[in-house]
Design a protein around this motif. Structure first.
Motif, PDB file in Angstrom:
ATOM      1  N   PRO A 178       0.784  -1.236   0.000  1.00 35.03           N
ATOM      2  CA  PRO A 178       0.000   0.000   0.000  1.00 35.03           C
ATOM      3  C   PRO A 178       0.815   1.286   0.000  1.00 35.03           C
ATOM      4  CG  PRO A 178      -0.041  -1.034   2.166  1.00 35.03           C
ATOM      5  CD  PRO A 178       0.626  -2.014   1.238  1.00 35.03           C
ATOM      6  N   GLU A 179       2.057   1.253   0.502  1.00 34.05           N
ATOM      7  CA  GLU A 179       2.799   2.507   0.674  1.00 34.05           C
ATOM      8  C   GLU A 179       3.101   3.216  -0.648  1.00 34.05           C
ATOM      9  OE1 GLU A 179       5.900   5.369   0.993  1.00 34.05           O
ATOM     10  OE2 GLU A 179       6.170   3.402   0.028  1.00 34.05           O
ATOM     11  N   PRO A 180       3.593   2.517  -1.694  1.00 34.30           N
ATOM     12  CA  PRO A 180       3.814   3.224  -2.962  1.00 34.30           C
ATOM     13  C   PRO A 180       2.527   3.791  -3.560  1.00 34.30           C
ATOM     14  CG  PRO A 180       5.026   1.149  -2.936  1.00 34.30           C
ATOM     15  CD  PRO A 180       4.102   1.126  -1.753  1.00 34.30           C
ATOM     16  N   VAL A 181       1.406   3.078  -3.395  1.00 35.05           N
ATOM     17  CA  VAL A 181       0.137   3.561  -3.931  1.00 35.05           C
ATOM     18  C   VAL A 181      -0.343   4.775  -3.137  1.00 35.05           C
ATOM     19  CG1 VAL A 181      -2.259   2.951  -4.424  1.00 35.05           C
ATOM     20  CG2 VAL A 181      -0.439   1.278  -4.814  1.00 35.05           C
ATOM     21  N   ALA A 182      -0.125   4.770  -1.832  1.00 27.12           N
ATOM     22  CA  ALA A 182      -0.497   5.925  -1.016  1.00 27.12           C
ATOM     23  C   ALA A 182       0.270   7.164  -1.460  1.00 27.12           C
ATOM     24  CB  ALA A 182      -0.236   5.629   0.462  1.00 27.12           C
ATOM     25  N   ARG A 183       1.557   7.002  -1.771  1.00 26.37           N
ATOM     26  CA  ARG A 183       2.348   8.145  -2.247  1.00 26.37           C
ATOM     27  C   ARG A 183       1.855   8.625  -3.607  1.00 26.37           C
ATOM     28  NH1 ARG A 183       7.402   7.049  -3.439  1.00 26.37           N
ATOM     29  NH2 ARG A 183       7.495   4.822  -2.965  1.00 26.37           N
ATOM     30  N   LEU A 184       1.478   7.683  -4.474  1.00 27.91           N
ATOM     31  CA  LEU A 184       0.949   8.046  -5.788  1.00 27.91           C
ATOM     32  C   LEU A 184      -0.352   8.842  -5.649  1.00 27.91           C
ATOM     33  CD1 LEU A 184       0.910   7.812  -8.892  1.00 27.91           C
ATOM     34  CD2 LEU A 184      -0.262   5.604  -8.592  1.00 27.91           C
ATOM     35  N   PRO A 189      -4.715  12.625  -6.406  1.00 26.81           N
ATOM     36  CA  PRO A 189      -5.847  12.120  -5.623  1.00 26.81           C
ATOM     37  C   PRO A 189      -7.086  11.801  -6.447  1.00 26.81           C
ATOM     38  CG  PRO A 189      -5.543  14.486  -5.273  1.00 26.81           C
ATOM     39  CD  PRO A 189      -4.348  14.015  -6.035  1.00 26.81           C
ATOM     40  N   ARG A 190      -7.161  12.264  -7.687  1.00 25.69           N
ATOM     41  CA  ARG A 190      -8.337  11.985  -8.508  1.00 25.69           C
ATOM     42  C   ARG A 190      -8.147  10.767  -9.420  1.00 25.69           C
ATOM     43  NH1 ARG A 190      -9.866  15.675 -12.205  1.00 25.69           N
ATOM     44  NH2 ARG A 190      -7.821  16.645 -12.357  1.00 25.69           N
ATOM     45  N   GLU A 211     -11.292   4.369   1.466  1.00 25.55           N
ATOM     46  CA  GLU A 211     -12.050   5.236   2.381  1.00 25.55           C
ATOM     47  C   GLU A 211     -11.529   6.673   2.331  1.00 25.55           C
ATOM     48  OE1 GLU A 211     -13.117   1.694   5.612  1.00 25.55           O
ATOM     49  OE2 GLU A 211     -11.316   2.915   5.835  1.00 25.55           O
ATOM     50  N   ARG A 212     -10.249   6.816   2.069  1.00 23.10           N
ATOM     51  CA  ARG A 212      -9.643   8.150   2.066  1.00 23.10           C
ATOM     52  C   ARG A 212      -9.827   8.868   0.734  1.00 23.10           C
ATOM     53  NH1 ARG A 212      -3.269   9.463   3.522  1.00 23.10           N
ATOM     54  NH2 ARG A 212      -3.389  11.720   3.165  1.00 23.10           N
ATOM     55  N   TYR A 213      -9.784   8.119  -0.371  1.00 22.94           N
ATOM     56  CA  TYR A 213      -9.842   8.719  -1.706  1.00 22.94           C
ATOM     57  C   TYR A 213     -11.102   8.241  -2.426  1.00 22.94           C
ATOM     58  CZ  TYR A 213      -4.973  10.006  -0.896  1.00 22.94           C
ATOM     59  OH  TYR A 213      -3.809  10.540  -0.380  1.00 22.94           O
ATOM     60  N   GLY A 214     -11.960   9.178  -2.780  1.00 21.85           N
ATOM     61  CA  GLY A 214     -13.272   8.840  -3.310  1.00 21.85           C
ATOM     62  C   GLY A 214     -13.280   8.186  -4.675  1.00 21.85           C
ATOM     63  N   GLU A 215     -12.167   8.251  -5.418  1.00 22.06           N
ATOM     64  CA  GLU A 215     -12.130   7.629  -6.737  1.00 22.06           C
ATOM     65  C   GLU A 215     -11.438   6.264  -6.726  1.00 22.06           C
ATOM     66  OE1 GLU A 215     -13.705   8.338  -9.295  1.00 22.06           O
ATOM     67  OE2 GLU A 215     -14.310  10.428  -9.030  1.00 22.06           O
TER      68      GLU A 215
END
Length: 297
Positions: A178-184, A189-190, A211-215
């Motif tokens: 998840p960490e690389p995707v979180a940075r991306l 964010p869209r 839950e954090r990013y609506g897309e």
């Protein structure tokens, strides 16, 4: 009646009970023959190496599209991906031709961190690509590679979904998790990322990103099945989050590269006990809405 006919009847009975016109499967694989055979050779070798047999259920090339139609799959994808530079543009051209001649296939494209990636991603989008595939594990690349930044920005602006294999299953890679995707996502964010395999085995972390990013969405590919529950069980305590995110979970199957019948993925979703409304959304409505396809309503 043959076994495939019986299975098709059972699959159709599943979605007919739900009251949907059919299924939308965002994670199916159609590739150039020599590429697909290399993928199958990999799965054939998995058993002796890991002790986990992975027999491919649907190898008959001339029957794969017909089977999906018999199952009532209204829209599906040709998920394909490069493992080295110089492949992506060729794969995109093949996928474009495939979608032109195969009704129901959403035109699929892919990308790789290399010179020219933003150009060919733009060309694919402008010529009608409906969905992209990114495979961080097989490609062994960081999704935050600067070479990809312009392409991600373009895809975010265009609103084109990207099915991304970024979880650490079936084996971790240098850039999975998840960490690389979180940075991306912090930079883009869209982005309409669809996390393949529910992010297996880091299910909870990827649910958190949705839950954090609506897309951000997740596909069900192989998750909850007997096969995957033996290897990377979904935490029972996280089922409530599946219900809360019910509008952003999409049916995926990995057809034809699955070691069980297509029906089992559907049965695995049903036995979660999250209700018919949730199943209708996952198996049809969410995909129809994501691809804004009036023919599916």
């Amino acid at each position: 009646m043959g076994s495939s006919e019986r299975e098709a009847e059972d699959v159709r009975a599943f979605w007919e009970r739900l009251g949907t016109p059919g299924l939308v499967d965002v994670h199916t694989h159609f590739m150039p023959d020599r590429v697909l055979r290399k993928v199958w050779a990999y799965f054939d070798a998995v058993g002796p190496l890991t002790g986990v047999e992975w027999p491919i259920t649907y190898r008959e090339e001339d029957r794969r599209v017909a089977l999906l139609r018999d199952f009532g799959v209204l829209r599906f994808t040709s998920m394909l991906y490069p493992h080295k530079p110089g492949m992506a543009q060729w794969l995109n051209a093949w996928a474009a031709r495939f979608a032109e001649r195969v009704a129901g296939c959403l035109r699929t494209a892919t990308l790789f961190p290399e010179e020219g990636v933003q150009r060919y991603v733009r060309e694919a989008v402008e010529s009608g690509a409906r969905v992209f595939k990114a495979h961080v594990q097989v490609g062994a690349y960081d999704p935050n590679d600067p070479l990809l930044d312009g392409a991600w920005g373009l895809l975010a602006e265009a609103g084109v979904p990207i099915v991304i294999h970024c979880g650490s299953g079936p084996a971790p890679g240098r850039h999975t998790g998840p960490e690389p995707v979180a940075r991306l996502l912090a930079r883009h964010p869209r982005l309409r990322l669809v996390v393949a395999h529910m992010g297996m085995p880091e299910y909870a972390d990827f649910l958190g990103l949705a839950e954090r990013y609506g897309e951000v969405r997740l596909d069900t590919t192989m998750a909850f099945t007997d096969f995957s529950e033996r290897l990377a069980p979904f935490p029972a305590g996280e089922r409530g989050r599946l219900l809360e995110l019910g509008d952003r979970i999409l049916l995926g199957s990995d057809f034809p590269n699955i070691p069980y019948g297509y029906l089992h993925q559907l049965e695995a979703l049903e036995r979660l006990g999250l209700g018919e409304e949730w199943l209708r959304a996952v198996c049809h409505g969410n995909g129809a809405r994501l691809f804004a396809d009036p023919a599916l309503s």
